[in-house]
Design a protein around this motif. Structure first.
Motif, mmCIF file in Angstrom:
data_model
loop_
_atom_site.group_PDB
_atom_site.id
_atom_site.type_symbol
_atom_site.label_atom_id
_atom_site.label_comp_id
_atom_site.label_asym_id
_atom_site.label_seq_id
_atom_site.Cartn_x
_atom_site.Cartn_y
_atom_site.Cartn_z
ATOM 1 N N GLY A 27 31.675 -3.414 -14.001
ATOM 2 C CA GLY A 27 31.930 -4.340 -12.910
ATOM 3 C C GLY A 27 32.946 -5.418 -13.218
ATOM 4 O O GLY A 27 33.319 -6.204 -12.348
ATOM 5 N N GLY A 28 33.419 -5.468 -14.464
ATOM 6 C CA GLY A 28 34.464 -6.425 -14.821
ATOM 7 C C GLY A 28 35.804 -5.730 -14.899
ATOM 8 O O GLY A 28 36.125 -4.871 -14.080
ATOM 9 N N TRP A 29 36.603 -6.132 -15.889
ATOM 10 C CA TRP A 29 37.834 -5.406 -16.208
ATOM 11 C C TRP A 29 37.535 -4.542 -17.429
ATOM 12 O O TRP A 29 36.994 -5.034 -18.420
ATOM 13 N N VAL A 30 37.895 -3.267 -17.338
ATOM 14 C CA VAL A 30 37.468 -2.295 -18.332
ATOM 15 C C VAL A 30 38.674 -1.644 -19.003
ATOM 16 O O VAL A 30 39.631 -1.244 -18.324
ATOM 17 N N ASN A 31 38.632 -1.527 -20.316
ATOM 18 C CA ASN A 31 39.663 -0.801 -21.054
ATOM 19 C C ASN A 31 39.324 0.685 -21.042
ATOM 20 O O ASN A 31 38.686 1.209 -21.945
ATOM 21 N N ILE A 32 39.751 1.351 -19.987
ATOM 22 C CA ILE A 32 39.471 2.769 -19.825
ATOM 23 C C ILE A 32 40.431 3.590 -20.681
ATOM 24 O O ILE A 32 41.625 3.261 -20.769
#
Length: 686
Positions: A322-327
């Motif tokens: 739900g945040g910013w994700v390092n995909i």
């Protein structure tokens, strides 16, 4: 008659939704959303529904054309066209050097990796550094800002958040697939707070908190929020102490940006700035969700993106659902070859070109006109344009057209006779994505989903149309570059791209024609960030060393009520351009009957009180004039839009918004231009 259903993806926009294409007797008859696809989930937008009418349009280019001396067009063979292109490109290289050729790819080059990769390969083999792209005024500013803060590009995951703040993005029109997930999360009660920062009260704002802001002041709003978050100690101290650097400098910096001062700039009441700052900082997880270009296309767009990254970091909303994700981004085959020199814009905007050993392949297209018309820093003499329409889509379109006309040779690869194609010497008929195969890969970057699929060929090419890879390959062969273009079929090309990914064409064609995940989503906090300090850099030493602001400032638009009051007296209405509707993508799809029924003409939106002040009513034709130019557009009054502002769409040849925009001033870091906060005057057209 037997009907075949082909599972593919639609690349009429960056979302690249999964589609079921229904084919009868070799003809596309219907398109529906694919239920198994994680983006579309069985839904489809008007553009997808219109694909049969679009691909079979009578306006399609179906054979190569050459412009005659009288300006008319004559049909020629592919051999004649390609021989001419190769000869002219060689003449330019011999006479002026390789850098005198520009290769231009538009927005289609982002989702269409085959188009973009072969364009890059050709220009590398040819030896020109001048790859000009949509990246020169869209999205890369966001990527750069996050890279310079985190050392990578974390992506927002709003549907899993508890609180989101959406900046300048009407998802009901532009990101329908993501919007649906957000609405579902709101209905389920998991997404508790939806804050919409937008001059217009869009549909999603009806279900959340609407912050009606003056265009161009988003950074000031965020600095006011940071003032509250830090002053009230609402930030994640443990996360900041462990993973961030420069917090003390940030805390001192934002003391001056009180909600009361930022209220005067933004038109947002101070109590609202305080309210949303508290909600964002205390509702975990939370995500800031910027529109595609709403933050970027300002004189301080880069810093606008930086302040978002800083807010996300100090609240600890990094690498959590739900945040910013390092995909993990998909690993694909790379067709680029070594570059031997720097493109235009590298001297003026060096960080746009490279920092920390990372080199961007793009030149700054905002300097294209000066290069052609003034020879600064050197003269570009020729251009090949593919997947784009710069004569319409770049700022100051009249000057861009002047520059294109001044080139020695122009070739355009296109589906339709666009405004740019009209200026070309040779026009090559290209296939649509429905007439060729490829790789659908953008889901990680655009939707935070580690997913990929093979784009299947749905129908045979129309007329004499060729796929992009074949066009570039055949030009390359004629110029003696055959060894660099060894691929003979689309299957070979798909295999090349997929080889490093862990997925195969066989898997994505037979076993999983709907696509597959190339990895699992993981939310792992990084031990070390890929920055010079190894931490999240709130204060950027890199920016400071290069003469830029190390922390974001609330920079006014170059023309505004505050910055240029005398000009504001003559041009008393704020203009924002680029409003999107679901029927069209940029300049594409005009003339498709099913879409023209619902969106026949461009509409300028304005509050009825603002319109009445100038004797204008709903449905009138209205003149919109900036210091640069003047266009006429039909009026649509709405009390949803803040007073004193007019909002217009882009992409319409009959009322081109870019006749009102300029190539300068530019964001000092990225070179991006102003398109979202201008000044204009309006009058009823007679």
């Amino acid at each position: 008659m037997a009907q075949e259903v082909i599972k593919s993806d639609c690349i009429m926009c960056i979302n690249s939704c999964g589609i079921n294409a229904y084919v009868e007797d070799g003809k596309l008859v219907k398109v529906e959303g694919m239920k198994e696809h994680p983006i579309s989930l069985g839904e489809i937008c008007p553009r997808g529904e219109a694909l049969p009418q679009w691909v079979y349009s009578k306006e399609r280019l179906t054979h190569p054309l050459r412009k005659k001396t009288d300006g008319s067009w004559e049909r020629i063979s592919w051999d004649d066209a390609l021989d001419t292109v190769a000869q002219k490109f060689q003449e330019i290289k011999d006479k002026y050097g390789a850098k005198a050729l520009a290769v231009y790819t538009g927005s289609l080059g982002t989702e269409n990796i085959e188009l973009a990769a072969f364009a890059q390969r050709f220009r590398g083999v040819y030896g020109t550094p001048n790859l000009l792209s949509v990246e020169g005024n869209c999205f890369r500013s966001r990527i750069m800002a996050r890279q310079m803060t985190f050392g990578g590009y974390p992506i927002e995951e709003p549907w899993n958040a508890k609180c989101i703040v959406v900046f300048g993005q009407n998802m009901d029109n532009s990101r329908i697939t993501v919007g649906r997930k957000i609405y579902k999360a709101m209905e389920a009660g998991t997404l508790e707070h939806v804050i919409i920062v937008d001059p217009k009260k869009i549909p999603m704002a009806e279900k959340g908190i609407h912050i009606q802001i003056r265009p161009g002041t988003d950074t000031a709003l965020c600095l006011g929020m940071l003032n509250v978050i830090i002053k009230e100690k609402l930030y994640d101290k443990e996360f900041v102490d462990k993973f961030c650097i420069g917090f003390d400098k940030l805390a001192e910096h934002v003391k001056q940006y009180t909600p009361e001062k930022m209220s005067e700039i933004t038109w947002v009441p101070a109590e609202d700035i305080i309210k949303i700052a508290r909600l964002f900082a205390t509702s975990k997880p939370a995500a800031l969700v910027p529109g595609t270009c709403s933050i970027d296309q300002h004189v301080n767009g880069f810093q606008g993106n930086r302040v978002h990254a800083i807010m996300q970091a100090i609240t600890g909303n990094i690498d959590v659902p739900g945040g910013w994700v390092n995909i993990p981004f998909i690993r694909l085959g790379d067709m680029r070859v070594t570059e031997i020199s720097d493109p235009i814009g590298s001297e003026e905007h060096p960080l746009f070109r490279r920092f920390w050993g990372r080199t961007s392949p793009y030149g700054q297209q905002m300097l294209f006109a000066d290069s052609v018309l003034k020879g600064k820093p050197y003269a570009i003499k020729g251009m090949m344009c593919t997947g784009g329409n710069p004569a319409m889509t770049l700022p100051d379109s009249e000057r861009i057209k002047e520059a294109i006309k001044a080139l020695d040779f122009v070739v355009v690869s296109e589906l339709f006779m666009t405004e740019t194609a009209e200026l070309a010497d040779i026009v090559l008929p290209a296939c649509s994505f429905l007439e060729k195969g490829g790789v659908g890969y953008v889901y990680g970057v655009t939707n935070c989903i580690p997913y990929a699929m093979v784009r299947k060929q749905v129908i045979q090419p129309i007329g004499e149309c060729w796929p992009d890879w074949k066009i570039w390959t055949e030009i390359g062969k004629r110029m003696g570059y055959a060894e660099f273009f060894p691929w003979k079929t689309e299957d070979e090309i798909v295999d090349f791209f997929l080889k490093p990914s862990g997925l195969t064409r066989e898997q994505l064609t037979n076993e999983h024609p709907e696509g597959a995940y190339y990895t699992e989503m993981k939310y792992v906090q990084q031990k070390r960030y890929n920055t010079p300090s190894g931490k999240i850099e709130l204060y950027s030493q890199t920016l400071a060393e290069n003469g830029y602001d190390p922390l974001p400032l609330p920079v006014e638009p170059s023309k505004s009520p505050i910055n240029t009051p005398k000009l504001f007296a003559k041009y008393p209405v704020i203009l924002t351009t680029g409003a999107r509707i679901p029927e069209y993508t940029h300049t594409q799809l005009r003339g498709v009957p099913i879409l023209e029924k619902t969106a026949p003409v461009p509409l300028a939106e304005i509050h009825p009180d603002t319109a009445a002040k100038y004797g204008i009513a709903n449905g009138d034709m209205m003149n919109i004039e900036t210091t640069k130019g003047k266009i006429t557009m039909k009026v649509s009054t709405t009390d949803a839009l803040v007073r004193g502002v007019v909002s217009i769409p882009h992409g319409w040849s009959k009322a081109n918004a870019n006749e009102l925009t300029e190539l300068e001033p530019r964001d000092p870091v990225t070179g991006y231009t102003e398109m979202k906060a201008l000044l204009c005057r309006i009058s009823k057209a007679v």
